[in-house]
Design an enzyme around this catalytic site. Structure first.
Site, PDB file in Angstrom:
ATOM      1  N   GLU A   1       0.797  -1.141  -0.079  1.00  0.00           N
ATOM      2  CA  GLU A   1       0.201   0.025  -0.013  1.00  0.00           C
ATOM      3  C   GLU A   1       1.003   1.094   0.156  1.00  0.00           C
ATOM      4  OE1 GLU A   1      -3.103   0.056  -0.550  1.00  0.00           O
ATOM      5  OE2 GLU A   1      -3.428  -2.198  -0.254  1.00  0.00           O
TER       6      GLU A   1
ATOM      7  N   CYS B   1      -1.728   9.333   2.639  1.00  0.00           N
ATOM      8  CA  CYS B   1      -1.297   8.846   1.425  1.00  0.00           C
ATOM      9  C   CYS B   1      -2.331   9.095   0.178  1.00  0.00           C
ATOM     10  CB  CYS B   1      -1.085   7.469   1.594  1.00  0.00           C
ATOM     11  SG  CYS B   1      -2.550   6.193   2.244  1.00  0.00           S
TER      12      CYS B   1
END
Length: 457
Positions: A212, A246
């Site tokens: 991720e 993110c």
């Protein structure tokens, strides 16, 4: 620092525990999920204090983005009995009489390496999937958020058998020691550069990975919008956790016709949300001086039109918007991961799409537009881990939507059922009857080819 021998002992202990079959029991999994949920509730105060120390994170943001992981636990508890059931598979006529089933089974021992920006949620959330799917886990929290790392270690140690779930704290050398070992799956959240190192280490053992990562998530703003709502949602999504998210909007691509009005509204929102952000209890800080210095270089690019103030001793950077940006500037070359928002204007949507497609595929893409044709054009012409239309960041909170990247922004998905799938092997089983045995497939083959051709079609 933990020794390699100690790491070996931890993994060996977990493999022995997994072999007992205890983790495969559904009641055991449900019990452990409930235990994790209760532990998070009991540790609320400690989690709040740790995140305040590590990131100066506001209490509201900690509840919304860290303690809110309880929702993932609830979703798993609600659905786990359905997830674990073997599923029937259709069998072609030539295989009859027979039946087919697909059995979900756990992988074994999983390594989870967490990041520092959401240091509690982003290590506990994948753990939910590990528990639900019947695996053991070793957690490696980020040493860059040391107070939260300690809370995670304490929470796990007091609530779980270390042969089942344990935490290994430490820096890069500890991560290196762990990655030298063979796991059944590695789940990593962090930057692309470290993601490559994780994948290279995993490849030596043929270990599957979930990465991720992140990237420069663009935010396109069309003219057909509610300008006030759009400005609020962009401002919140960009500056929550001081931009250290993110999936934060990394840069704006704004239609020339509404650029001035949008920026004016964003400025109003920043003032409304934070007032003097340096004194606001609702605005976080940059994690450390290293990242503060990295972000400070970006402030040299373009023209600061909102914010720009810094306090090095506090790792404070004001919510900042910069204009007059070129694609060649450093701020447009890498993920910003901080409270700095570059603005690029476009007159035709194809220009914005071209800019996005010139860069590596991002983790998220945002579009503000009521126009259905424009929505479809952007969806079809771009590739990203996920898309959110007319809002920012909120897609991460939907358990029914798998979350993950594509290309440079990541490999694999999680959240909800996707988390269960990530840590599960789906074993296919064909069960054929011994009561009947047709001779058409056995040698000698003379005179059987025409029948085979008809069967194959």
């Amino acid at each position: 620092m933990i020794s390699q021998l100690a790491v070996n002992d931890i993994i060996r202990s977990q493999r022995e525990f997994f072999k007992t079959g205890k983790t495969k029991e559904i009641d055991f999994r449900v019990q452990q999920l409930n235990r994790l949920k209760q532990a998070v509730v009991e540790y609320k105060t400690a989690i709040l204090e740790a995140l305040k120390k590590d990131l100066y994170k506001p209490e509201f943001e900690t509840y919304a983005t860290e303690i809110g992981v309880v929702k993932e636990i609830d979703y798993a508890l609600k659905n786990i009995k359905s997830w674990v059931k073997p599923k029937k598979a259709a069998i072609p006529l030539e295989q009859m009489p027979a039946s087919g089933r697909i059995y979900p089974e756990p992988l074994g021992v999983v390594l989870i390496i967490g990041p520092w920006n959401y240091p509690f949620q982003l290590i506990i959330s994948p753990l939910v999937g590990v528990i639900a799917s019947g695996n053991c886990a070793i957690l490696k929290p980020s040493e860059i958020a040391p107070h939260t790392s300690k809370v995670v270690a304490d929470l796990i140690q007091k609530n779980f058998d270390s042969a089942y779930i344990t935490v290994v704290e430490g820096g890069a050398e500890v991560s290196k020691q762990l990655l030298a070992e063979k796991f059944d799956h590695i789940f990593f959240t962090g930057g692309t550069a470290i993601g490559k190192i994780v994948m290279e280490a995993a490849a030596k053992h043929l270990t599957p990975v979930t990465l991720e990562l992140g990237g420069k998530s663009p935010c396109i703003v069309d003219t057909d919008i509610n300008i006030e709502h759009t400005a609020k949602r962009i401002t919140w999504g960009k500056f929550i956790n001081a931009g250290q998210t993110c999936i934060a909007p990394d840069y704006l691509l704004v239609n020339t016709k509404i650029k001035s009005e949008l920026l004016s509204n964003i400025k109003k929102c920043i003032l409304e949300f934070y007032g003097d952000a340096a004194k606001s209890a609702d605005y976080a800080r940059v994690i450390n001086s290293k990242h503060f210095s990295r972000l400070g270089e970006f402030l040299k690019d373009g023209k600061v039109i909102i914010g720009g103030e810094t306090h090095p001793d506090e790792c404070y950077i004001a919510p900042t918007v910069i204009d007059d940006i070129s694609l060649e500037m450093p701020v447009m070359q890498e993920e910003i991961f901080g409270p700095i928002l570059p603005v690029i204007e476009y007159s035709d949507l194809t220009e914005a799409i071209a800019i996005i497609n010139e860069k590596p595929k991002p983790l998220a893409l945002y579009l503000f537009s009521r126009n259905k044709d424009i929505q479809q054009q952007v969806l079809q012409a771009t590739s990203s881990g996920g898309v959110c239309i007319n809002d920012t960041v909120m897609q991460v909170g939907v358990s029914t939507l798998p979350f993950g990247g594509v290309g440079d922004s990541g490999i694999g998905k999680y959240h909800g059922k996707a988390s269960f799938d990530t840590f599960t092997h789906y074993k296919s089983v064909l069960n054929r009857s011994l009561n009947v045995d047709f001779k058409w497939r056995y040698a000698p083959y003379l005179g059987k080819l025409d029948l085979l051709k008809r069967i194959i079609g």
